[in-house]
Design a protein around this motif. Structure first.
Motif, PDB file in Angstrom:
ATOM      1  N   ASP A  23       0.624  52.663  55.701  1.00 36.43           N
ATOM      2  CA  ASP A  23      -0.827  51.919  55.837  1.00 36.43           C
ATOM      3  C   ASP A  23      -1.894  51.931  54.264  1.00 36.43           C
ATOM      4  OD1 ASP A  23      -2.935  51.185  57.547  1.00 36.43           O
ATOM      5  OD2 ASP A  23      -3.873  53.156  58.360  1.00 36.43           O
ATOM      6  N   MET A  24      -0.444  51.559  53.295  1.00 35.36           N
ATOM      7  CA  MET A  24      -1.627  51.592  52.165  1.00 35.36           C
ATOM      8  C   MET A  24      -2.226  50.256  52.110  1.00 35.36           C
ATOM      9  SD  MET A  24       1.670  52.737  49.766  1.00 35.36           S
ATOM     10  CE  MET A  24       0.991  52.916  48.236  1.00 35.36           C
ATOM     11  N   GLU A  25      -3.338  50.753  51.248  1.00 41.29           N
ATOM     12  CA  GLU A  25      -4.560  49.220  50.926  1.00 41.29           C
ATOM     13  C   GLU A  25      -3.484  48.354  50.267  1.00 41.29           C
ATOM     14  OE1 GLU A  25      -7.000  48.211  51.894  1.00 41.29           O
ATOM     15  OE2 GLU A  25      -7.763  50.173  52.778  1.00 41.29           O
ATOM     16  N   ASP A  26      -3.465  47.294  49.954  1.00 41.82           N
ATOM     17  CA  ASP A  26      -2.815  45.817  49.548  1.00 41.82           C
ATOM     18  C   ASP A  26      -2.638  46.141  47.821  1.00 41.82           C
ATOM     19  OD1 ASP A  26      -2.556  44.387  51.977  1.00 41.82           O
ATOM     20  OD2 ASP A  26      -3.793  42.859  51.790  1.00 41.82           O
ATOM     21  N   ASP A  27      -3.672  46.654  47.347  1.00 40.52           N
ATOM     22  CA  ASP A  27      -3.938  46.821  45.736  1.00 40.52           C
ATOM     23  C   ASP A  27      -3.121  48.611  45.446  1.00 40.52           C
ATOM     24  OD1 ASP A  27      -5.673  45.062  46.083  1.00 40.52           O
ATOM     25  OD2 ASP A  27      -8.273  45.558  45.321  1.00 40.52           O
ATOM     26  N   ALA A  28      -3.322  49.318  46.550  1.00 42.35           N
ATOM     27  CA  ALA A  28      -2.172  50.563  46.237  1.00 42.35           C
ATOM     28  C   ALA A  28      -0.828  50.226  46.257  1.00 42.35           C
ATOM     29  CB  ALA A  28      -2.496  51.425  46.754  1.00 42.35           C
ATOM     30  N   ALA A  29      -0.130  49.313  47.365  1.00 41.49           N
ATOM     31  CA  ALA A  29       0.453  48.998  47.584  1.00 41.49           C
ATOM     32  C   ALA A  29       1.554  48.710  45.877  1.00 41.49           C
ATOM     33  CB  ALA A  29       1.234  48.096  48.871  1.00 41.49           C
ATOM     34  N   ILE A  30       0.891  47.239  45.538  1.00 41.22           N
ATOM     35  CA  ILE A  30       1.145  46.343  44.349  1.00 41.22           C
ATOM     36  C   ILE A  30       1.090  46.755  43.517  1.00 41.22           C
ATOM     37  CG2 ILE A  30      -0.127  43.938  42.805  1.00 41.22           C
ATOM     38  CD1 ILE A  30      -1.604  43.200  45.661  1.00 41.22           C
ATOM     39  N   LYS A  31       0.411  47.415  43.281  1.00 41.56           N
ATOM     40  CA  LYS A  31       0.435  48.617  41.997  1.00 41.56           C
ATOM     41  C   LYS A  31       1.253  48.842  41.875  1.00 41.56           C
ATOM     42  CE  LYS A  31      -2.496  52.252  39.525  1.00 41.56           C
ATOM     43  NZ  LYS A  31      -3.418  53.038  39.564  1.00 41.56           N
ATOM     44  N   LEU A  32       1.875  50.194  42.864  1.00 38.69           N
ATOM     45  CA  LEU A  32       2.757  51.240  43.268  1.00 38.69           C
ATOM     46  C   LEU A  32       4.205  49.965  42.588  1.00 38.69           C
ATOM     47  CD1 LEU A  32       4.507  53.824  43.965  1.00 38.69           C
ATOM     48  CD2 LEU A  32       3.980  52.753  45.582  1.00 38.69           C
ATOM     49  N   VAL A  33       3.708  48.420  43.362  1.00 35.55           N
ATOM     50  CA  VAL A  33       5.196  47.521  42.851  1.00 35.55           C
ATOM     51  C   VAL A  33       4.989  47.547  41.336  1.00 35.55           C
ATOM     52  CG1 VAL A  33       6.297  45.719  43.366  1.00 35.55           C
ATOM     53  CG2 VAL A  33       5.793  47.203  45.416  1.00 35.55           C
ATOM     54  N   MET A  34       4.334  47.246  40.950  1.00 39.76           N
ATOM     55  CA  MET A  34       3.947  47.109  40.004  1.00 39.76           C
ATOM     56  C   MET A  34       4.442  47.620  38.467  1.00 39.76           C
ATOM     57  SD  MET A  34       0.677  44.516  40.009  1.00 39.76           S
ATOM     58  CE  MET A  34       0.700  44.586  37.844  1.00 39.76           C
ATOM     59  N   GLN A  35       3.912  49.111  39.006  1.00 38.83           N
ATOM     60  CA  GLN A  35       4.827  50.406  38.153  1.00 38.83           C
ATOM     61  C   GLN A  35       6.062  50.313  37.966  1.00 38.83           C
ATOM     62  OE1 GLN A  35       2.031  53.760  40.348  1.00 38.83           O
ATOM     63  NE2 GLN A  35       0.700  53.779  38.285  1.00 38.83           N
ATOM     64  N   ALA A  36       6.763  50.561  40.009  1.00 39.73           N
ATOM     65  CA  ALA A  36       7.552  50.676  39.647  1.00 39.73           C
ATOM     66  C   ALA A  36       8.468  49.708  38.314  1.00 39.73           C
ATOM     67  CB  ALA A  36       8.544  50.725  40.789  1.00 39.73           C
ATOM     68  N   GLN A  37       8.442  48.144  38.142  1.00 44.18           N
ATOM     69  CA  GLN A  37       8.571  47.773  38.212  1.00 44.18           C
ATOM     70  C   GLN A  37       8.428  47.719  36.421  1.00 44.18           C
ATOM     71  OE1 GLN A  37       6.966  43.265  38.928  1.00 44.18           O
ATOM     72  NE2 GLN A  37       9.167  42.809  38.170  1.00 44.18           N
ATOM     73  N   ASP A  38       7.668  48.157  36.038  1.00 44.15           N
ATOM     74  CA  ASP A  38       6.793  48.065  34.874  1.00 44.15           C
ATOM     75  C   ASP A  38       8.180  49.352  34.069  1.00 44.15           C
ATOM     76  OD1 ASP A  38       4.971  46.489  34.188  1.00 44.15           O
ATOM     77  OD2 ASP A  38       3.513  48.167  34.177  1.00 44.15           O
ATOM     78  N   ALA A  39       8.330  50.170  34.825  1.00 42.83           N
ATOM     79  CA  ALA A  39       9.505  51.358  34.758  1.00 42.83           C
ATOM     80  C   ALA A  39      10.951  51.307  35.079  1.00 42.83           C
ATOM     81  CB  ALA A  39       9.288  52.847  35.982  1.00 42.83           C
ATOM     82  N   GLU A  40      10.993  49.872  35.594  1.00 38.27           N
ATOM     83  CA  GLU A  40      12.236  48.751  34.976  1.00 38.27           C
ATOM     84  C   GLU A  40      12.828  49.420  36.126  1.00 38.27           C
ATOM     85  OE1 GLU A  40      14.515  48.998  31.392  1.00 38.27           O
ATOM     86  OE2 GLU A  40      12.420  48.468  30.516  1.00 38.27           O
ATOM     87  N   TYR A  41      12.627  49.663  37.672  1.00 43.35           N
ATOM     88  CA  TYR A  41      13.318  50.231  38.703  1.00 43.35           C
ATOM     89  C   TYR A  41      13.894  49.167  39.310  1.00 43.35           C
ATOM     90  CZ  TYR A  41      13.494  52.011  43.263  1.00 43.35           C
ATOM     91  OH  TYR A  41      14.436  51.964  44.989  1.00 43.35           O
ATOM     92  N   PHE A  42      13.349  47.942  39.317  1.00 41.87           N
ATOM     93  CA  PHE A  42      14.057  46.987  40.264  1.00 41.87           C
ATOM     94  C   PHE A  42      14.645  45.841  38.588  1.00 41.87           C
ATOM     95  CE2 PHE A  42      10.438  47.641  42.461  1.00 41.87           C
ATOM     96  CZ  PHE A  42      10.482  48.010  43.763  1.00 41.87           C
ATOM     97  N   VAL A  43      15.399  46.170  37.724  1.00 42.14           N
ATOM     98  CA  VAL A  43      16.111  45.564  36.683  1.00 42.14           C
ATOM     99  C   VAL A  43      17.315  45.467  37.133  1.00 42.14           C
ATOM    100  CG1 VAL A  43      17.611  45.384  34.738  1.00 42.14           C
ATOM    101  CG2 VAL A  43      15.115  46.476  35.073  1.00 42.14           C
ATOM    102  N   ILE A  44      17.916  46.516  38.328  1.00 41.00           N
ATOM    103  CA  ILE A  44      19.478  45.967  39.222  1.00 41.00           C
ATOM    104  C   ILE A  44      19.002  44.862  40.767  1.00 41.00           C
ATOM    105  CG2 ILE A  44      19.310  47.891  40.156  1.00 41.00           C
ATOM    106  CD1 ILE A  44      22.006  48.551  40.044  1.00 41.00           C
ATOM    107  N   HIS A  45      18.133  44.980  41.058  1.00 40.26           N
ATOM    108  CA  HIS A  45      17.645  43.973  42.386  1.00 40.26           C
ATOM    109  C   HIS A  45      17.950  42.821  41.246  1.00 40.26           C
ATOM    110  CE1 HIS A  45      16.214  48.201  43.805  1.00 40.26           C
ATOM    111  NE2 HIS A  45      16.028  46.934  44.858  1.00 40.26           N
TER     112      HIS A  45
END
Length: 88
Positions: A23-45
């Protein structure tokens, strides 16, 4: 065999799952995914298309949310310690 998503579609799915499951707001979910992407969490994907499935998106949404909750709890504990030290 699971359907493989494009990298962008995979990130969109993780974001959507965060809003639906937690039940996260869209902006909060986008921010969380962008932070993970910046931290290279999704590089392997990006490097391994077999990781870009709906099932994996759900696992990653849970992992990102859990990590966020753990960070919040740690910050709260640290703030409590600082407040206790400042008492006369």
């Amino acid at each position: 065999m699971a359907t493989t998503l494009t990298y962008e579609a995979f990130l969109d799915e993780v974001t959507t799952l965060l809003t639906e499951m937690y039940d996260m707001e869209d902006d909060a979910a986008i921010k969380l995914v962008m932070q993970a992407q910046d931290a290279e969490y999704f590089v392997i994907h990006d490097d391994q298309p077999e990781l870009r499935t709906l099932e994996q998106a759900k696992k990653d949404a849970v992992a990102l949310h859990t990590a966020k909750q753990n960070r919040v709890q740690t910050q709260q504990k640290q703030q409590k310690r600082v407040a206790v030290k400042k008492r006369p």
